[in-house]
Motif scaffolding. Structure first.
Motif, PDB file in Angstrom:
ATOM      1  N   UNK A  91      38.539   6.932 -24.725  1.00  0.00           N
ATOM      2  CA  UNK A  91      37.336   7.128 -25.525  1.00  0.00           C
ATOM      3  C   UNK A  91      36.227   6.263 -24.939  1.00  0.00           C
ATOM      4  N   UNK A  92      35.067   6.833 -24.762  1.00  0.00           N
ATOM      5  CA  UNK A  92      33.923   6.091 -24.215  1.00  0.00           C
ATOM      6  C   UNK A  92      33.332   5.212 -25.309  1.00  0.00           C
ATOM      7  N   UNK A  93      33.401   3.905 -25.107  1.00  0.00           N
ATOM      8  CA  UNK A  93      32.855   2.958 -26.079  1.00  0.00           C
ATOM      9  C   UNK A  93      31.425   2.543 -25.755  1.00  0.00           C
ATOM     10  N   UNK A  94      31.060   2.566 -24.492  1.00  0.00           N
ATOM     11  CA  UNK A  94      29.734   2.070 -24.109  1.00  0.00           C
ATOM     12  C   UNK A  94      29.328   2.727 -22.797  1.00  0.00           C
ATOM     13  N   UNK A  95      28.039   3.034 -22.680  1.00  0.00           N
ATOM     14  CA  UNK A  95      27.445   3.537 -21.445  1.00  0.00           C
ATOM     15  C   UNK A  95      26.324   2.584 -21.066  1.00  0.00           C
ATOM     16  N   UNK A  96      26.522   1.862 -20.010  1.00  0.00           N
ATOM     17  CA  UNK A  96      25.530   0.874 -19.564  1.00  0.00           C
ATOM     18  C   UNK A  96      24.741   1.466 -18.407  1.00  0.00           C
ATOM     19  N   UNK A  97      23.509   1.826 -18.665  1.00  0.00           N
ATOM     20  CA  UNK A  97      22.643   2.453 -17.657  1.00  0.00           C
ATOM     21  C   UNK A  97      21.856   1.371 -16.932  1.00  0.00           C
ATOM     22  N   UNK A  98      22.224   1.139 -15.675  1.00  0.00           N
ATOM     23  CA  UNK A  98      21.567   0.121 -14.849  1.00  0.00           C
ATOM     24  C   UNK A  98      21.280   0.666 -13.452  1.00  0.00           C
ATOM     25  N   UNK A  99      20.842   1.911 -13.364  1.00  0.00           N
ATOM     26  CA  UNK A  99      20.541   2.468 -12.049  1.00  0.00           C
ATOM     27  C   UNK A  99      21.810   2.713 -11.252  1.00  0.00           C
ATOM     28  N   UNK A 100      21.898   2.065 -10.096  1.00  0.00           N
ATOM     29  CA  UNK A 100      23.078   2.223  -9.252  1.00  0.00           C
ATOM     30  C   UNK A 100      24.299   1.593  -9.902  1.00  0.00           C
ATOM     31  N   UNK A 101      24.124   0.576 -10.724  1.00  0.00           N
ATOM     32  CA  UNK A 101      25.239  -0.120 -11.366  1.00  0.00           C
ATOM     33  C   UNK A 101      25.600   0.482 -12.729  1.00  0.00           C
ATOM     34  N   UNK A 102      25.256   1.734 -12.960  1.00  0.00           N
ATOM     35  CA  UNK A 102      25.600   2.374 -14.229  1.00  0.00           C
ATOM     36  C   UNK A 102      27.113   2.449 -14.370  1.00  0.00           C
TER      37      UNK A 102
ATOM     38  N   UNK B 165       0.841  -1.203   0.000  1.00  0.00           N
ATOM     39  CA  UNK B 165       0.000   0.000   0.000  1.00  0.00           C
ATOM     40  C   UNK B 165       0.876   1.253   0.000  1.00  0.00           C
ATOM     41  N   UNK B 166       1.957   1.215   0.774  1.00  0.00           N
ATOM     42  CA  UNK B 166       2.846   2.372   0.868  1.00  0.00           C
ATOM     43  C   UNK B 166       3.997   2.295  -0.132  1.00  0.00           C
ATOM     44  N   UNK B 167       4.425   1.084  -0.515  1.00  0.00           N
ATOM     45  CA  UNK B 167       5.540   0.904  -1.448  1.00  0.00           C
ATOM     46  C   UNK B 167       5.031   0.102  -2.647  1.00  0.00           C
ATOM     47  N   UNK B 168       4.476   0.813  -3.616  1.00  0.00           N
ATOM     48  CA  UNK B 168       3.933   0.134  -4.784  1.00  0.00           C
ATOM     49  C   UNK B 168       5.047  -0.353  -5.717  1.00  0.00           C
ATOM     50  N   UNK B 169       6.163   0.372  -5.776  1.00  0.00           N
ATOM     51  CA  UNK B 169       7.321  -0.029  -6.587  1.00  0.00           C
ATOM     52  C   UNK B 169       8.550  -0.046  -5.683  1.00  0.00           C
ATOM     53  N   UNK B 170       8.788  -1.142  -4.980  1.00  0.00           N
ATOM     54  CA  UNK B 170       9.888  -1.153  -3.997  1.00  0.00           C
ATOM     55  C   UNK B 170      11.266  -1.025  -4.637  1.00  0.00           C
ATOM     56  N   UNK B 171      11.454  -1.601  -5.835  1.00  0.00           N
ATOM     57  CA  UNK B 171      12.775  -1.537  -6.463  1.00  0.00           C
ATOM     58  C   UNK B 171      13.127  -0.094  -6.820  1.00  0.00           C
ATOM     59  N   UNK B 172      12.163   0.645  -7.354  1.00  0.00           N
ATOM     60  CA  UNK B 172      12.416   2.047  -7.692  1.00  0.00           C
ATOM     61  C   UNK B 172      12.691   2.873  -6.441  1.00  0.00           C
ATOM     62  N   UNK B 173      11.983   2.584  -5.357  1.00  0.00           N
ATOM     63  CA  UNK B 173      12.199   3.340  -4.118  1.00  0.00           C
ATOM     64  C   UNK B 173      13.579   3.063  -3.536  1.00  0.00           C
ATOM     65  N   UNK B 174      14.003   1.793  -3.576  1.00  0.00           N
ATOM     66  CA  UNK B 174      15.335   1.458  -3.056  1.00  0.00           C
ATOM     67  C   UNK B 174      16.421   2.093  -3.913  1.00  0.00           C
ATOM     68  N   UNK B 175      16.235   2.072  -5.243  1.00  0.00           N
ATOM     69  CA  UNK B 175      17.216   2.689  -6.137  1.00  0.00           C
ATOM     70  C   UNK B 175      17.321   4.187  -5.898  1.00  0.00           C
ATOM     71  N   UNK B 176      16.177   4.841  -5.733  1.00  0.00           N
ATOM     72  CA  UNK B 176      16.197   6.282  -5.469  1.00  0.00           C
ATOM     73  C   UNK B 176      16.881   6.603  -4.143  1.00  0.00           C
ATOM     74  N   UNK B 177      16.655   5.767  -3.122  1.00  0.00           N
ATOM     75  CA  UNK B 177      17.306   5.997  -1.828  1.00  0.00           C
ATOM     76  C   UNK B 177      18.817   5.835  -1.931  1.00  0.00           C
ATOM     77  N   UNK B 178      19.262   4.823  -2.680  1.00  0.00           N
ATOM     78  CA  UNK B 178      20.701   4.626  -2.843  1.00  0.00           C
ATOM     79  C   UNK B 178      21.346   5.748  -3.651  1.00  0.00           C
ATOM     80  N   UNK B 179      20.651   6.218  -4.694  1.00  0.00           N
ATOM     81  CA  UNK B 179      21.194   7.325  -5.482  1.00  0.00           C
ATOM     82  C   UNK B 179      21.284   8.605  -4.660  1.00  0.00           C
ATOM     83  N   UNK B 180      20.340   8.810  -3.764  1.00  0.00           N
ATOM     84  CA  UNK B 180      20.401   9.977  -2.888  1.00  0.00           C
ATOM     85  C   UNK B 180      21.611   9.918  -1.972  1.00  0.00           C
ATOM     86  N   UNK B 181      21.977   8.712  -1.552  1.00  0.00           N
ATOM     87  CA  UNK B 181      23.142   8.573  -0.681  1.00  0.00           C
ATOM     88  C   UNK B 181      24.445   8.679  -1.461  1.00  0.00           C
ATOM     89  N   UNK B 182      24.516   8.027  -2.636  1.00  0.00           N
ATOM     90  CA  UNK B 182      25.762   8.006  -3.401  1.00  0.00           C
ATOM     91  C   UNK B 182      25.982   9.279  -4.210  1.00  0.00           C
TER      92      UNK B 182
END
Length: 226
Positions: free
Chosen positions: A125-136, A71-88
């Motif tokens: 030279x940047x060959x690849x950018x892998x966007x994976x949230x915290x593991x980017x 009810x309070x955490x409809x998307x837990x993975x997105x919430x955890x990722x946002x919390x980690x990005x706020x810290x890092x």
């Protein structure tokens, strides 16, 4: 010695009458259902059991389910990722630097300089950018002593102190991964000279343009002599 069999044997008509009587009894028992008076009473069932059987099945008490966290955490993975990005990345500079919707973001083909807390800085030279949230992560390629070297860097890693764009690509790359630059005819080679020029230009801008070269001093000395 002769046996008297006449006393032990019965006439055939006697057996026929016996079979006929048993057949009639069997037909009567199968045709007429047993009456209630002929059913024997139940043995071993108490009055309480009879009452429970007549009342029907007993209702079981049920309890409502506990409150769910969905009810309070409809998307837990997105919430955890946002919390980690706020810290890092509290300022959000790293996120904007590699965001898709940012026009000034770093793209594949650009020359990037990564400064580390433990280790020497690495540019390539940047060959690849892998966007994976915290593991980017980003993949950089450079040549050290004429040997191609590639390194992956996690942009949110605590070991990465800073990432700078040394030189941008002139034209937009038409591929998401520039792995074809590993071939000798497409390899850029060493980017050390480009990085040195960028560092000198940055030092001049930080100092406010007060640094003078030897050519300026030599020109003044040459002007004094006649």
């Amino acid at each position: 010695m002769a046996l008297n069999l006449s006393s032990t044997m019965r006439p055939l008509s006697c057996w026929k009458s016996i079979f006929r009587s048993t057949r009639c009894v069997r037909q009567l028992t199968t045709a007429t259902p047993p009456s209630a008076s002929t059913i024997p009473p139940r043995i071993g069932i108490s009055a309480l059991a009879e009452r429970s059987l007549s009342a029907g099945p007993k209702k079981i008490k049920t309890y409502p389910p506990p409150p769910s966290a969905r009810v309070h955490f409809k998307e837990p993975i997105s919430d955890v990722t946002a919390a980690q990005l706020t810290t890092l990345d509290p300022t959000g500079a790293r996120t904007r630097m590699f965001a898709r919707d940012n026009s000034d973001a770093a793209k594949v083909g650009d020359i990037l300089l990564v400064r580390q807390r433990n280790g020497d800085p690495f540019a390539g030279v940047c060959l690849n950018i892998r966007r994976r949230g915290v593991d980017t992560g980003i993949l950089l390629r450079n040549q050290l002593t004429r040997v191609g070297v590639e390194m992956w860097f996690k942009i949110y890693s605590p070991n990465v102190e800073g990432i700078e764009v040394v030189q941008r690509r002139e034209k937009r790359a038409r591929r998401a991964r520039l792995y074809y630059m590993r071939q000798p005819k497409h390899d850029v080679g060493s980017v050390q000279n480009i990085v040195l020029q960028y560092q000198r230009r940055s030092a001049v801008l930080r100092s406010g343009g007060e640094v003078r070269g030897r050519d300026a001093n030599s020109g003044k000395r040459k002007g004094k002599k006649r």
